[in-house]
Each structure stands twice: as C-alpha cells, then as structure tokens.
Design an enzyme around this catalytic site. Structure first.
Site, mmCIF file in Angstrom:
data_model
loop_
_atom_site.group_PDB
_atom_site.id
_atom_site.type_symbol
_atom_site.label_atom_id
_atom_site.label_comp_id
_atom_site.label_asym_id
_atom_site.label_seq_id
_atom_site.Cartn_x
_atom_site.Cartn_y
_atom_site.Cartn_z
ATOM 1 N N CYS A 1 0.692 -1.318 -0.367
ATOM 2 C CA CYS A 1 -0.308 0.056 -0.087
ATOM 3 C C CYS A 1 0.597 1.010 0.156
ATOM 4 C CB CYS A 1 -0.533 0.057 1.283
ATOM 5 S SG CYS A 1 -1.921 1.816 1.370
ATOM 6 N N HIS B 1 -9.423 -3.303 -2.325
ATOM 7 C CA HIS B 1 -7.597 -2.496 -1.544
ATOM 8 C C HIS B 1 -8.678 -1.168 -1.089
ATOM 9 C CE1 HIS B 1 -3.901 -2.013 -0.311
ATOM 10 N NE2 HIS B 1 -4.127 -0.697 -0.245
ATOM 11 N N GLU B 2 -8.691 -1.030 -2.652
ATOM 12 C CA GLU B 2 -9.106 0.585 -2.543
ATOM 13 C C GLU B 2 -10.549 1.243 -2.151
ATOM 14 O OE1 GLU B 2 -6.573 2.951 -3.117
ATOM 15 O OE2 GLU B 2 -5.144 0.617 -3.798
ATOM 16 N N HIS C 1 -10.257 1.317 2.216
ATOM 17 C CA HIS C 1 -9.720 2.687 1.791
ATOM 18 C C HIS C 1 -10.763 3.878 2.074
ATOM 19 C CE1 HIS C 1 -5.510 2.923 2.414
ATOM 20 N NE2 HIS C 1 -5.242 2.086 1.117
#
Length: 187
Positions: A107, A149-150, A153
């Site tokens: 990351c 993954h994004e 966030h």
C-alpha cells in the site's frame, strides 16, 4: 465505458497531492459519498492518477491523499498507454465470488510493507464514472483485488487490518517505523 481523463502514465516531478500514511486519522474515517460529479471531481481524479503513477502505485483512494470522498482510481495496465485507468465514484460491491485467494499486498500508505491478504477472486461493482454515468462491471484477479483494497480505504480499513499473521506484521511494521497500535483488525 472507460475513462476519458487523459494522464500520461509516468512519474511527474512534483506530484499534485500528498500521500498520507498509516497512523494518520484521515485514513480511518469513512469517506463521504459524492453528490455531484463535476469538474472538481474530474480534476481530483486526474491529480490522484498523477500522484499514483509518481508513487509507482496501481490504485489510490481519495482518503490516501487526505480527501474524505468516495473516489478511487485503478490502473493495472500501466505498460499499455492506450488502456485507460478506472475511475470509480461511490463504488459498491454488489457480488463477490465464493472462491477466495491469498495474495501479497502492499500500500502506498504503508510503504515497504508487503503481507498476504485473503480476498474474493472476483467481484461485481456498481459505481459512477467520471461523467456521473452509472456503471456495473465484473472484475477478477488483480483488478478485483486492487478495487477491494481501495474500497477498504473508503471505509477506513487498511490492508494491514486484514493480515492473519500478527507476528510477521508487527515485525514488518516495526522495521519500517510503523506501530501495531495503528492496526485495527477486521473480522
């Protein structure tokens, strides 16, 4: 429909946005939905892409540059200049595959830390593109992983929260100057 925001897939001398790192509170706040897709959102997406390319990343979410909005950019095809990046506004995963896979992740907000994370191999996502048009697409393998993954966030979750090996994680974080206290394990 693909992105029409044109950005050269290369580093720039001065990335327009500053990355935030593990331990920064902005990374733990749920991002707010974008009510209207306008030129300011398109400008932000372009600056996020420039920042991502400059950091050798393949994905970036707005909270990683200190902006609390549901916007992410992904480009797993950086060696193909004619292949446009993905720009996703207010994305939602509507379906996931039953098949899971374990792959090492890293990351931009936790530099030099790479750990195995388990995620669904394929996903279906609804989102708005940079013109505000609704989209619904299936993604698999690397692109599906980067989107998940994004999207984490956007919910204040980081990949280190999903690591199953806390001892290896603690060692890796310590080596890079991060604290395990910044990790918030998810079920």
């Amino acid at each position: 429909m693909t992105a029409t925001i044109l950005v050269e897939k290369q580093k720039v001398d001065r990335p327009p946005l500053e990355l935030h790192y593990l331990g920064d509170k902005v990374l733990r706040q749920p991002a707010k939905r974008i009510a209207k897709v306008d030129d300011s959102i398109r400008k932000l997406a372009k600056e996020m892409l420039q920042t991502m390319y400059s950091a050798n990343g393949i994905g970036l979410a707005a909270p990683q540059v200190g902006i609390n909005k549901q916007l992410l950019v992904v480009d797993c095809e950086q060696d193909k200049p004619d292949e446009p990046p993905l720009i996703m506004i207010n994305p939602q995963i509507t379906r996931t595959s039953e098949e899971l896979c374990v792959v090492e992740e890293g990351c931009l907000s936790v530099p030099n830390v790479y750990m195995d994370v388990t995620r669904p191999r394929a996903i279906e996502v609804t989102y708005k593109d940079e013109h505000g048009r609704p989209q619904k697409r299936l993604f698999a393998e690397l692109t599906a992983r980067v989107i998940q993954h994004e999207m984490d966030h956007l919910n204040g979750v980081m990949f280190v929260d999903r690591v199953d090996n806390p001892l290896a994680l603690a060692e890796s974080l310590k080596k890079e100057g991060f604290s395990m206290q910044a990790v918030k394990p998810v079920a």
